[in-house]
Design a protein around this motif. Structure first.
Motif, PDB file in Angstrom:
ATOM      1  N   TYR A  93      -9.079   1.970  -4.229  1.00  0.00           N
ATOM      2  CA  TYR A  93      -8.078   3.020  -4.448  1.00  0.00           C
ATOM      3  C   TYR A  93      -7.228   2.693  -5.687  1.00  0.00           C
ATOM      4  O   TYR A  93      -6.896   3.577  -6.480  1.00  0.00           O
ATOM      5  N   SER A 129      -8.185  -1.294   2.662  1.00  0.00           N
ATOM      6  CA  SER A 129      -8.192  -0.295   1.599  1.00  0.00           C
ATOM      7  C   SER A 129      -7.247   0.849   1.923  1.00  0.00           C
ATOM      8  O   SER A 129      -7.186   1.325   3.061  1.00  0.00           O
ATOM      9  N   LYS A 130      -6.563   1.293   0.890  1.00  0.00           N
ATOM     10  CA  LYS A 130      -5.699   2.460   1.080  1.00  0.00           C
ATOM     11  C   LYS A 130      -6.518   3.718   1.345  1.00  0.00           C
ATOM     12  O   LYS A 130      -5.981   4.717   1.832  1.00  0.00           O
ATOM     13  N   ASN A 131      -7.806   3.673   1.025  1.00  0.00           N
ATOM     14  CA  ASN A 131      -8.664   4.799   1.403  1.00  0.00           C
ATOM     15  C   ASN A 131      -8.704   4.964   2.918  1.00  0.00           C
ATOM     16  O   ASN A 131      -8.821   6.079   3.434  1.00  0.00           O
ATOM     17  N   ASP A 159      -0.692   1.519  -5.392  1.00  0.00           N
ATOM     18  CA  ASP A 159      -1.546   0.686  -4.565  1.00  0.00           C
ATOM     19  C   ASP A 159      -1.678  -0.675  -5.235  1.00  0.00           C
ATOM     20  O   ASP A 159      -1.445  -0.827  -6.450  1.00  0.00           O
TER      21      ASP A 159
END
Lengths: 197, 197
Positions: free
Chosen positions: A64, A95-97, A38
């Protein structure tokens, strides 16, 4: 401009790393583990020491990327240029979340065939320099302030814009200028050289 | 340009302080006690938190300014403009340990008659903004890394160049641009605005 950037990438002596960070650019912070990667944007960073070269970067607990850095103990600070300001903003906004395909969607690409580059080092295309840090674990700083410290273990730069320990913005196209984020999608590019005798 | 700068100085809400530091300017760090004052230049600084606003600045143990900050528990980060690049370099090159008259010799001056400014606040003329921090003592960071953390307790800016939480370099003379130090007397000024939609 970025076609064949690979051929301009050269190693930077670690005792010159502070000069990359001195001008206060917004950076792309990335972390990777065996199976994951990420990257995020961070205006909050500074050089911390000359030799051995160290730096500080602030990484909120929600990021992340932070989890990957805590797992791997390494992080990369890449210095994006004007040519990838939109991609940099995307990396700092999504966000990669929430979006597992963040990296693909960001439009960032990686340089291929950089001569002499170790196989496990990935350089984001369109950056002026790239610095790999080993995390110096400081649990209190990380918990209380989201403040991470790293010691540089490798550095590279596009020799068109950073060579012999010097930035050379006055000699390159605008696309290679560093970018300095404010808020609301607004960056400022680096500008004129000023030499004080 | 700097004649009558006093009339342009306005308070900045503390939750906008990070935007002053986001662009990575070289700062002038100053400290004062009842009987003493010193100021130095520092490229190594970063915002650390939004609200309450915090920042990090790196202060080597050799710096006279550091002793004053340790004694008083306050420090000011002032953001010099291109108009005082020579004075800024002087403050970063000469130590008050060696030269007791450093401040006089530097050529810096202080603003007079700033409306509404508390009597004990001195603002260096030719800066774009001034942020007063209360030190948050962190003995390990200070000893191991020369890393100081402060929480903002007051902030002011020249409203010609920073207003409503926004830098406005595109609307002001070059003399009001921030400066970003590299090494060897070389700064870069801040440059073009880039708005990413």
């Amino acid at each position: 401009m970025m076609t064949n950037q690979s051929e301009f990438v050269r190693p930077v002596p670690l005792d010159r790393v502070y000069r990359i960070l001195n001008i206060g650019p917004t950076v792309i912070v990335s972390g990777k583990t065996e199976n994951d990667f990420d990257a995020m944007a961070a205006a909050w960073n500074t050089a911390l020491d000359l030799d051995p070269a160290k730096a500080v970067v602030i990484l909120d607990k929600s990021h992340y990327t932070r989890k990957l850095i805590e797992e791997s103990n390494y992080f990369m600070l890449s210095i994006p240029t004007r040519s990838i300001a939109p991609q940099t903003l995307f990396l700092g906004s999504v966000s990669k979340n929430d979006e597992p395909e963040k990296i693909d969607q960001s439009g960032i690409r990686f340089l291929k065939d950089v001569e002499g580059l170790p196989d496990d080092i990935d350089l984001i295309e369109g950056c002026a320099a790239w610095i790999l840090f080993e995390r110096i674990p400081e649990p209190h700083n990380e918990a209380a302030y989201d403040l991470f410290i790293g010691q540089a273990v490798g550095a590279w730069a596009d020799e068109r814009v950073f060579k012999d320990g010097r930035w050379m913005f006055e000699e390159v196209p605008q696309a290679l200028q560093t970018i300095h984020y404010v808020a609301g999608g607004r960056f400022y590019a680096i500008g004129d050289a000023i030499d004080v005798e």
